[in-house]
Motif scaffolding. Structure first.
Motif, PDB file in Angstrom:
ATOM      1  N   PHE A 119       0.827  -1.197   0.000  1.00 19.41           N
ATOM      2  CA  PHE A 119       0.000   0.000   0.000  1.00 19.41           C
ATOM      3  C   PHE A 119       0.869   1.258   0.000  1.00 19.41           C
ATOM      4  O   PHE A 119       1.771   1.387   0.834  1.00 19.41           O
ATOM      5  N   PRO A 120       0.604   2.179  -0.911  1.00 22.30           N
ATOM      6  CA  PRO A 120       1.397   3.417  -0.923  1.00 22.30           C
ATOM      7  C   PRO A 120       0.968   4.358   0.200  1.00 22.30           C
ATOM      8  O   PRO A 120      -0.154   4.290   0.696  1.00 22.30           O
ATOM      9  N   VAL A 121       1.891   5.215   0.590  1.00 21.70           N
ATOM     10  CA  VAL A 121       1.580   6.241   1.580  1.00 21.70           C
ATOM     11  C   VAL A 121       0.752   7.334   0.924  1.00 21.70           C
ATOM     12  O   VAL A 121       1.055   7.786  -0.190  1.00 21.70           O
ATOM     13  N   SER A 141      -0.867   4.933   4.997  1.00 26.17           N
ATOM     14  CA  SER A 141      -1.566   4.304   3.874  1.00 26.17           C
ATOM     15  C   SER A 141      -3.073   4.309   4.135  1.00 26.17           C
ATOM     16  O   SER A 141      -3.516   4.522   5.268  1.00 26.17           O
ATOM     17  N   TYR A 206      -3.997  -6.415   5.001  1.00 22.32           N
ATOM     18  CA  TYR A 206      -3.142  -5.293   5.385  1.00 22.32           C
ATOM     19  C   TYR A 206      -1.868  -5.784   6.069  1.00 22.32           C
ATOM     20  O   TYR A 206      -0.798  -5.192   5.912  1.00 22.32           O
ATOM     21  N   GLY A 210       1.028  -4.411   3.998  1.00 18.17           N
ATOM     22  CA  GLY A 210       1.348  -3.118   4.572  1.00 18.17           C
ATOM     23  C   GLY A 210       2.277  -3.188   5.762  1.00 18.17           C
ATOM     24  O   GLY A 210       3.296  -2.510   5.821  1.00 18.17           O
TER      25      GLY A 210
END
Length: 308
Positions: A119-121, A141, A206, A210
């Motif tokens: 997951f990108p920030v 994220s 997640y 993540g």
């Protein structure tokens, strides 16, 4: 990034897993179904997310795969407990053991490999520039924002500010009375058990896309059991679940800091510390005699319409 900002940021990243799993379990327990299969659901979600992104390199696809897997497993659990009225405890244990075993078997090709996508920030403009808190709170994220703000806010509104939420809570307290006034007890129980299972599996997604981010057997590390306990001792309220999850994440982040700075504390004790502190925190109301909250009266009890 300062030490305080780093600790808070890591606490949010770590606690988001537990917050999502706990909020998913909350939905099932509010309608009177005790789902002890959260650990297995998280494992299935974590594995399916990694498998999905290995071919697509898109974390959104990984989340969808985890949600679908959780919904499918939740449907089996809901059929067994809501429709067939089997023991919720035994079915939950079966879901945990079966889910972890299936995830370990199917996930062998991905074991030890980093996730193909993460997951990108998503920084929030202007707010991410605030001193200390900006980096910690507003450079996270999307799942972190969902876990600590969007989902608990929505669930609090749904459960305590709408007629539908009142109906859900009533089903968890007295399904026979709800059935007598025309509420669809079994369909609502079934639907919210499935929805809660999907959210818990999303927590697993997640975890491997993540927080870790990679898949390995045992990656859930007992977080599903902590989520179940957290829901009970948080009084079945979304914001208390979030607070408990944040505490878990903060103590875990403190342990990482202790290892990085070589404070001389055994690593085994640091690994145990988040679970120990969280459990002590959840036991505090019972030990002090304050804040006792009764579980939904029909929690764990199968409903037979002909016995109302």
């Amino acid at each position: 990034m300062s030490v305080v900002s780093g600790l808070l940021s890591n606490a949010l990243v770590s606690g988001a897993v537990l917050a999502l799993a706990g909020l998913g379990e909350l939905l099932a327990e509010r309608v009177g179904v005790l789902n002890l299969g959260v650990e297995g659901l998280m494992a299935l979600g974590a594995m399916s997310a990694v498998a999905a992104v290995s071919g697509t390199h898109d974390p959104a696809v990984g989340v969808l795969a985890a949600l679908a897997t959780g919904a499918a497993a939740g449907s089996l659990f809901a059929f067994a407990t809501v429709v067939a009225r089997a023991s919720q405890v035994l079915c939950g244990m079966a879901l945990t053991m079966g889910g972890m075993g299936l995830a370990a078997t199917l996930g062998r090709p991905f074991a030890g490999q980093p996730s193909a996508a993460t997951f990108p920030v998503l920084p929030i403009p202007l707010l991410d520039r605030l001193p200390v808190l900006g980096d910690a709170l507003f450079r996270q994220s999307l799942p972190v924002y969902v876990a600590f703000l969007i989902l608990p806010l929505f669930l609090h509104w749904l459960l305590f500010r709408t007629r539908h939420g009142l109906a859900l809570r009533a089903i968890g307290e007295n399904p026979a009375a709800c059935d007598a006034v025309g509420m669809k007890v079994l369909p609502l129980r079934f639907a919210y058990v499935v929805l809660g299972a999907a959210i818990s599996a999303g927590a697993g997604a997640y975890l491997t896309l993540g927080f870790v981010p990679s898949w390995s057997d045992g990656v859930t590390a007992g977080r599903g059991w902590i989520a179940v306990a957290l829901v009970i001792f948080a009084g079945y309220r979304p914001w208390r679940i979030v607070a408990g999850a944040l505490l878990f994440g903060f103590v875990g982040a403190l342990g990482y800091l202790a290892q990085a700075r070589d404070w001389g504390i055994p690593s085994a004790f640091l690994g145990m510390l988040p679970y120990l502190v969280t459990l002590l925190f959840m036991m505090l109301p019972a030990l002090t005699g304050r804040g006792r909250v009764a579980a939904p009266a029909a929690l764990g009890v199968a409903y037979y319409r002909d016995q109302r």
